[in-house]
Design a protein around this motif. Structure first.
Motif, PDB file in Angstrom:
ATOM      1  N   UNK A 164       0.836  -1.205   0.000  1.00  0.00           N
ATOM      2  CA  UNK A 164       0.000   0.000   0.000  1.00  0.00           C
ATOM      3  C   UNK A 164       0.873   1.259   0.000  1.00  0.00           C
ATOM      4  N   UNK A 165       1.976   1.207   0.711  1.00  0.00           N
ATOM      5  CA  UNK A 165       2.882   2.356   0.734  1.00  0.00           C
ATOM      6  C   UNK A 165       3.528   2.551  -0.637  1.00  0.00           C
ATOM      7  N   UNK A 166       3.928   1.453  -1.260  1.00  0.00           N
ATOM      8  CA  UNK A 166       4.520   1.540  -2.596  1.00  0.00           C
ATOM      9  C   UNK A 166       3.522   2.081  -3.619  1.00  0.00           C
ATOM     10  N   UNK A 167       2.243   1.800  -3.412  1.00  0.00           N
ATOM     11  CA  UNK A 167       1.202   2.285  -4.320  1.00  0.00           C
ATOM     12  C   UNK A 167       0.737   3.700  -3.980  1.00  0.00           C
ATOM     13  N   UNK A 168       1.344   4.302  -2.981  1.00  0.00           N
ATOM     14  CA  UNK A 168       0.966   5.660  -2.592  1.00  0.00           C
ATOM     15  C   UNK A 168      -0.334   5.721  -1.812  1.00  0.00           C
ATOM     16  N   UNK A 169      -0.770   4.595  -1.277  1.00  0.00           N
ATOM     17  CA  UNK A 169      -2.034   4.558  -0.543  1.00  0.00           C
ATOM     18  C   UNK A 169      -1.847   4.609   0.966  1.00  0.00           C
ATOM     19  N   UNK A 170      -0.610   4.551   1.418  1.00  0.00           N
ATOM     20  CA  UNK A 170      -0.316   4.787   2.834  1.00  0.00           C
ATOM     21  C   UNK A 170       0.647   5.961   2.899  1.00  0.00           C
ATOM     22  N   UNK A 171       0.330   6.903   3.758  1.00  0.00           N
ATOM     23  CA  UNK A 171       1.189   8.088   3.901  1.00  0.00           C
ATOM     24  C   UNK A 171       1.229   8.502   5.369  1.00  0.00           C
ATOM     25  N   UNK A 172       2.207   9.338   5.681  1.00  0.00           N
ATOM     26  CA  UNK A 172       2.336   9.864   7.039  1.00  0.00           C
ATOM     27  C   UNK A 172       2.214  11.375   6.976  1.00  0.00           C
ATOM     28  N   UNK A 173       1.388  11.920   7.853  1.00  0.00           N
ATOM     29  CA  UNK A 173       1.211  13.360   7.848  1.00  0.00           C
ATOM     30  C   UNK A 173       0.575  13.843   9.131  1.00  0.00           C
ATOM     31  N   UNK A 174       0.646  15.151   9.339  1.00  0.00           N
ATOM     32  CA  UNK A 174       0.043  15.745  10.531  1.00  0.00           C
ATOM     33  C   UNK A 174      -1.402  16.095  10.214  1.00  0.00           C
ATOM     34  N   UNK A 175      -2.298  15.492  10.938  1.00  0.00           N
ATOM     35  CA  UNK A 175      -3.717  15.720  10.758  1.00  0.00           C
ATOM     36  C   UNK A 175      -4.382  15.816  12.132  1.00  0.00           C
ATOM     37  N   UNK A 176      -5.583  16.322  12.127  1.00  0.00           N
ATOM     38  CA  UNK A 176      -6.362  16.306  13.352  1.00  0.00           C
ATOM     39  C   UNK A 176      -6.978  14.915  13.485  1.00  0.00           C
ATOM     40  N   UNK A 177      -6.714  14.275  14.587  1.00  0.00           N
ATOM     41  CA  UNK A 177      -7.207  12.910  14.784  1.00  0.00           C
ATOM     42  C   UNK A 177      -7.924  12.831  16.139  1.00  0.00           C
ATOM     43  N   UNK A 178      -8.637  11.732  16.335  1.00  0.00           N
ATOM     44  CA  UNK A 178      -9.255  11.468  17.633  1.00  0.00           C
ATOM     45  C   UNK A 178      -8.188  10.925  18.574  1.00  0.00           C
ATOM     46  N   UNK A 179      -8.096  11.525  19.741  1.00  0.00           N
ATOM     47  CA  UNK A 179      -7.064  11.127  20.687  1.00  0.00           C
ATOM     48  C   UNK A 179      -7.708  10.737  22.019  1.00  0.00           C
ATOM     49  N   UNK A 180      -7.360   9.554  22.504  1.00  0.00           N
ATOM     50  CA  UNK A 180      -7.839   9.133  23.821  1.00  0.00           C
ATOM     51  C   UNK A 180      -6.786   9.487  24.860  1.00  0.00           C
ATOM     52  N   UNK A 181      -7.077  10.428  25.748  1.00  0.00           N
ATOM     53  CA  UNK A 181      -6.090  10.813  26.758  1.00  0.00           C
ATOM     54  C   UNK A 181      -5.901   9.771  27.855  1.00  0.00           C
ATOM     55  N   UNK A 182      -6.748   8.743  27.868  1.00  0.00           N
ATOM     56  CA  UNK A 182      -6.552   7.664  28.834  1.00  0.00           C
ATOM     57  C   UNK A 182      -5.659   6.573  28.227  1.00  0.00           C
ATOM     58  N   UNK A 183      -5.995   6.144  27.017  1.00  0.00           N
ATOM     59  CA  UNK A 183      -5.199   5.099  26.358  1.00  0.00           C
ATOM     60  C   UNK A 183      -3.946   5.675  25.704  1.00  0.00           C
ATOM     61  N   UNK A 184      -3.894   7.018  25.581  1.00  0.00           N
ATOM     62  CA  UNK A 184      -2.758   7.722  24.985  1.00  0.00           C
ATOM     63  C   UNK A 184      -2.452   7.224  23.578  1.00  0.00           C
ATOM     64  N   UNK A 185      -3.509   7.158  22.780  1.00  0.00           N
ATOM     65  CA  UNK A 185      -3.342   6.722  21.399  1.00  0.00           C
ATOM     66  C   UNK A 185      -4.391   7.354  20.508  1.00  0.00           C
ATOM     67  N   UNK A 186      -4.081   7.360  19.212  1.00  0.00           N
ATOM     68  CA  UNK A 186      -5.049   7.820  18.228  1.00  0.00           C
ATOM     69  C   UNK A 186      -6.147   6.775  18.076  1.00  0.00           C
ATOM     70  N   UNK A 187      -7.322   7.235  17.650  1.00  0.00           N
ATOM     71  CA  UNK A 187      -8.450   6.358  17.347  1.00  0.00           C
ATOM     72  C   UNK A 187      -9.007   6.747  15.985  1.00  0.00           C
ATOM     73  N   UNK A 188      -9.522   5.770  15.258  1.00  0.00           N
ATOM     74  CA  UNK A 188     -10.196   6.105  14.008  1.00  0.00           C
ATOM     75  C   UNK A 188     -11.592   6.636  14.328  1.00  0.00           C
ATOM     76  N   UNK A 189     -12.237   7.248  13.341  1.00  0.00           N
ATOM     77  CA  UNK A 189     -13.552   7.849  13.561  1.00  0.00           C
ATOM     78  C   UNK A 189     -14.548   6.844  14.122  1.00  0.00           C
ATOM     79  N   UNK A 190     -14.533   5.619  13.610  1.00  0.00           N
ATOM     80  CA  UNK A 190     -15.545   4.668  14.037  1.00  0.00           C
ATOM     81  C   UNK A 190     -15.205   3.988  15.360  1.00  0.00           C
TER      82      UNK A 190
END
Length: 913
Positions: A164-190
């Motif tokens: 997926x990365x080779x196909x340009x379908x995975x990338x890294x960037x700074x975005x606004x994401x859902x963050x759980x301050x208890x689990x200290x990790x990003x979460x997807x919308x769902x």
């Protein structure tokens, strides 16, 4: 094999323990690509390795097992592939709690030792739910048990990420994401659950920079993020404010000025004051508005959702304000900011306001939108083929009503944030050269931060040197992949992909996916996207979505409410088969399962009924048995064969349509009401007369129909049917690998069924008359029966011995106009008449009162059903079969009501009233 006997009382626990082990020992559930038969494969929705069997699992897994056992008996090459999910956040939380109890933390252990500790936990506790699944009777191929972090699946995850990365379908960037301050990790919308709650709407004055006497009143639900504002927005067509666009306002509690912008997408002119603040680093809509207007992003909350002076633009904030807010959690910062605004004359009013708050689906902590560098999947190119697959019918979603939900979500899908800031999981295969990224990889004592500008090296193997500078000082990305990333590959990774295995060739695409609505987007949609991308085919043909299990009142089950039904408890209490059959019988498409222990107890009684009838049958199998052609068998034998053929046809058709409820109802109706209540009663005189000429043929039909019924019922109630089947004359080792019944056309006999209906009507009227006159069941009485149709009258004469036996009285078959004219209660329906003498000692007044009560109850039920059918909301939402059932019930009740009223009038005439 000769017949044997059954214990007097059915002990489900003993039977289940014995057969669970026996089936596994004989490896009946194991399959291979070389096996004959058309492949039929189901992959289990892998339960979390941290979990134990709950009632939702019991429903989901029971339905899957019904399908698998049914298809196996049909001769298909069935594979039900089991497994568990590593459940990144949930599992890490479990082990961290253990460490906490020992006075340790994952940080004190370090990453390698912590992960080793999780694997230790998994080895000792991770198979709890697997053992409980076996207790439920699940006929998975347990030799193929998979885990989302086993070696083969890890290889597949690595390969998918790199491709997926080779196909340009995975990338890294700074975005606004859902963050759980208890689990200290990003979460997807769902992974964020939105919960309605009571909040406040704050109206705050922002003074114009050029003229502080003019103030723009802004409405917000989050005053504590005010220090991160970088603009105020109004609607460009709002006559009240459009002249202010382009001007500056002074941000309260600071000496900063921010612009007023016009934004028709962000601002609803009817909401609040018509002006809103823009905080791009802490709100998703504001983030998009910030992109449109090139606004700066100020992050004022740290990873623990505490106010952070470093992000408050301290040069522009009153130091006294920073001192009061620094380090406060949101819940405490909000009232503090409210007080400061009020004190400085900026707070105009505070109103009650309903709002939706996002919470972490794991720990229920309030989620914060947070600006963070993360890994994302560019999802639109993957979603488009997945939309087409459903639109063109390559994948069928059942019930069909959920198809629009799927398509709507997929058409509006956002890029998928796949990185998680935890340690347990598939670590992202990306490295950073510390020489090339000296300013982007920042190490402190507590953590290493990789900034969004860093250039990753994505590789299938650990790189020895940097491809750009040749340096060897490389740092691996600490993040792991979202659990759903590995789960999305489940249908093909579990079959050996990326290797071209025979299993993959044979069983992919799988046949059916049975799942709940709650993971339609979490899991199902992602499996479709990944399957099409990497296999070039859909991962399954049918997606059956079952309902949720709720309590008897339709409320969600929760430990806090005390309304949880523990499947392990009810399995021990009532038997596993009773629970399975209950869940199947209630699995109606589109309707939640309202489960009560009383329902399970009712089907325990059904299991006992089956057991007792089998014991009865075994008492009479010692005599000779003769297999006569169906046409030469007795009337009861012809009738039960015809009804069994009908039931086989219905059950098979309903299972093909995933109508587990209808199939279960057909089985229950046939066995309890037709087989037990009628057939067994009809043949008792033959069985109990050793020299009866019909004995040999009746005994054969009895065992033939019972054995066939056990096979028909086996997918629903596997333990009970296996135990009984073993006691009957049979061929083969186990019912598990026997042939599922198919309709024998010569069994069907419409004429016999029509004649039986006449018998049933006659006996039914005789029994009704007994009840109305309060005659004891054992009292021998003589009654009359006749029909307007001469052919039916003749048939009544043929049925006279059966009518006499079942009605426990002597029946005189004759023309109704020849019957006595005094003190005879006549019950008439559809040309059939039954007359029963009214003895002198019958209390006519009490009989009339009993009829009054029955008529009142019937009227009440008639009104209830008629009211539902006249209710537009009910008729618009109820399935067509439910509407038809209500109409049939209305017709039956109306006929019963007319019969009761006529009987009442006859008794009044006898009484002289």
């Amino acid at each position: 094999m000769a017949a044997s006997q059954l214990e007097k009382t059915y002990d489900p626990n003993a039977v289940e323990r014995r057969w669970s082990q026996e089936w596994l020992t004989r490896r009946y559930f194991h399959t291979s690509p070389e096996q004959s038969g058309q492949p039929y494969c189901i992959v289990i929705p892998p339960p979390n390795v941290t979990g134990s069997l709950h009632v939702g699992h019991a429903l989901n897994h029971s339905l899957q097992d019904i399908l698998i056992r049914w298809r196996r008996m049909q001769g298909r090459n069935t594979l039900w592939l089991p497994g568990t999910d590593h459940a990144g956040i949930a599992t890490q939380n479990v082990v961290e709690k253990q460490l906490m109890a020992e006075g340790l933390s994952r940080e004190t252990l370090g990453r390698e030792q912590f992960i080793e500790r999780v694997w230790q936990w998994k080895a000792t506790s991770g198979n709890t739910i697997v053992n409980q699944q076996k207790q439920l009777g699940e006929s998975c191929d347990w030799d193929r048990l998979r885990f989302t972090m086993d070696e083969g699946l890890s290889k597949a995850v690595l390969e998918v990420f790199v491709r997926l990365h080779e196909d340009g379908l995975i990338y890294r960037g700074e975005r606004l994401i859902n963050w759980c301050p208890r689990c200290l990790t990003a979460l997807s919308d769902i992974e964020v659950e939105h919960e309605d709650t009571k909040g406040k709407l704050y109206s705050i004055d922002y003074p114009l920079a050029e003229n502080p006497t003019i103030r723009l009143t802004v409405a917000t639900t989050r005053p504590e993020t005010l220090l991160g504002d970088t603009a105020v927005a109004v609607h460009p067509d709002d006559e009240r404010f459009k002249h202010l666009i382009g001007k500056q306002v002074r941000l309260p509690l600071t000496n900063r000025t921010i612009p007023i912008v016009g934004d028709g997408l962000l601002v609803d002119r009817e909401f609040g004051t018509g002006a809103v603040k823009i905080t791009p680093a802490h709100d998703f809509n504001d983030y998009e508005a910030g992109e449109r207007h090139a606004l700066p992003r100020l992050a004022i909350l740290d990873h623990h959702a505490l106010l952070d002076a470093a992000g408050m633009h301290p040069a522009g904030v009153d130091p006294a304000v920073i001192d009061q807010l620094q380090g406060l959690p949101v819940s405490k910062a909000r009232p503090k900011v409210e007080a400061l605004l009020k004190e400085r004359g900026h707070l105009i009013k505070v109103e009650d306001h309903k709002m939706a708050v996002g919470k972490c689906y794991r720990c229920k902590t309030v989620v914060e939108p947070s600006l963070s560098p993360q890994w994302f999947v560019k999802i639109k190119p993957l979603a488009e083929p997945a939309i087409t697959a459903v639109e063109e019918g390559c994948i069928r979603i059942i019930p069909e009503g959920w198809t629009n939900n799927y398509l709507g979500w997929m058409r509006d899908i956002k890029d998928w944030c796949i990185s998680r800031q935890i340690w347990w999981g598939h670590q992202i295969p990306a490295w950073y050269c510390l020489s090339c990224n000296v300013k982007q990889v920042i190490r402190t004592e507590s953590r290493t931060a990789v900034l969004s500008g860093a250039s990753p090296i994505v590789s299938r193997t650990t790189p020895a040197t940097c491809p750009s500078c040749g340096g060897t000082d490389l740092y691996r990305d600490p993040d792991v992949l979202d659990t759903w990333f590995s789960s999305a590959l489940w249908p093909f990774s579990t079959l050996g992909w990326p290797d071209h295995t025979q299993e993959l060739k044979t069983y992919y695409p799988t046949a059916t996916l049975v799942t709940g609505l709650d993971i339609l987007f979490f899991w199902v949609a992602r499996m479709i996207m990944m399957g099409l991308k990497f296999m070039g085919e859909v991962p399954f043909k049918d997606v059956y979505i079952h309902a949720l299990v709720r309590d008897a009142e339709g409320k969600k089950m929760s430990k806090s409410k005390g309304n949880v039904i523990d499947p392990l408890h009810v399995m021990n209490e009532f038997g596993t088969d009773a629970l399975r059959f209950t869940l199947a019988s209630m699995a109606s498409p589109g309707r939640d399962v309202k489960l009560a222990e009383e329902r399970i107890e009712g089907y325990r009684n059904f299991a006992n009924k089956i057991w007792n009838v089998a014991r009865f049958a075994l008492m009479y199998l010692d005599g000779p048995r003769v297999a006569l052609p169906p046409a030469q068998r007795t009337f009861p034998d012809r009738w039960i064969l015809s009804r069994l053929a009908h039931t086989i046809r219905v059950v098979t058709t309903e299972l093909e349509s995933y109508r587990f409820d209808r199939a279960a109802t057909a089985l229950y109706q046939f066995f309890w009401h037709e087989y037990c209540d009628w057939y067994v009663e009809l043949i008792k005189p033959v069985l109990q007369s050793p020299e009866h000429p019909d004995g040999a043929g009746t005994r054969h039909t009895l065992v033939e129909t019972l054995e066939t019924t056990m096979r028909l019922l086996h997918p629903f109630m596997p333990f009970l049917t296996e135990e009984i089947w073993q006691t009957l004359p049979h061929q083969g080792e186990s019912i598990v690998v026997q042939t599922y019944p198919v309709v024998d056309q010569v069994w069907g006999s419409p004429e016999t069924e029509q004649n039986f209906f006449l018998l049933e009507q006659t006996v039914g009227l005789a029994r009704t008359a007994r009840v109305l006159l309060n005659y004891p069941p054992g009292q021998q009485i003589t009654f009359h029966a006749g029909h307007d149709d001469p052919s039916r009258q003749h048939q009544l004469s043929q049925l006279q011995p059966h009518i006499t036996h079942l009605s426990r009285g002597r029946v005189d078959i004759g023309r109704p106009h020849d019957w006595p004219t005094t003190r005879l209660l006549r019950l008439i329906t559809e040309g059939l008449s039954v007359g029963i003498p009214v003895a002198e000692d019958v209390d006519l007044q009490k009989a009339i009162e009993r009829l009054d009560k029955q008529i009142a109850e019937t009227d009440k039920e008639l009104q209830r059903i008629d009211g539902k059918l006249k209710n537009a909301e009910f008729t618009s939402k109820a399935p067509p079969d439910v509407i038809a059932e209500h109409h049939d019930r209305l017709q039956t009740l109306s006929r019963d009501r007319a019969l009761l009223a006529d009987s009442q009038q006859q008794l009044r005439t006898m009484l002289g009233t």
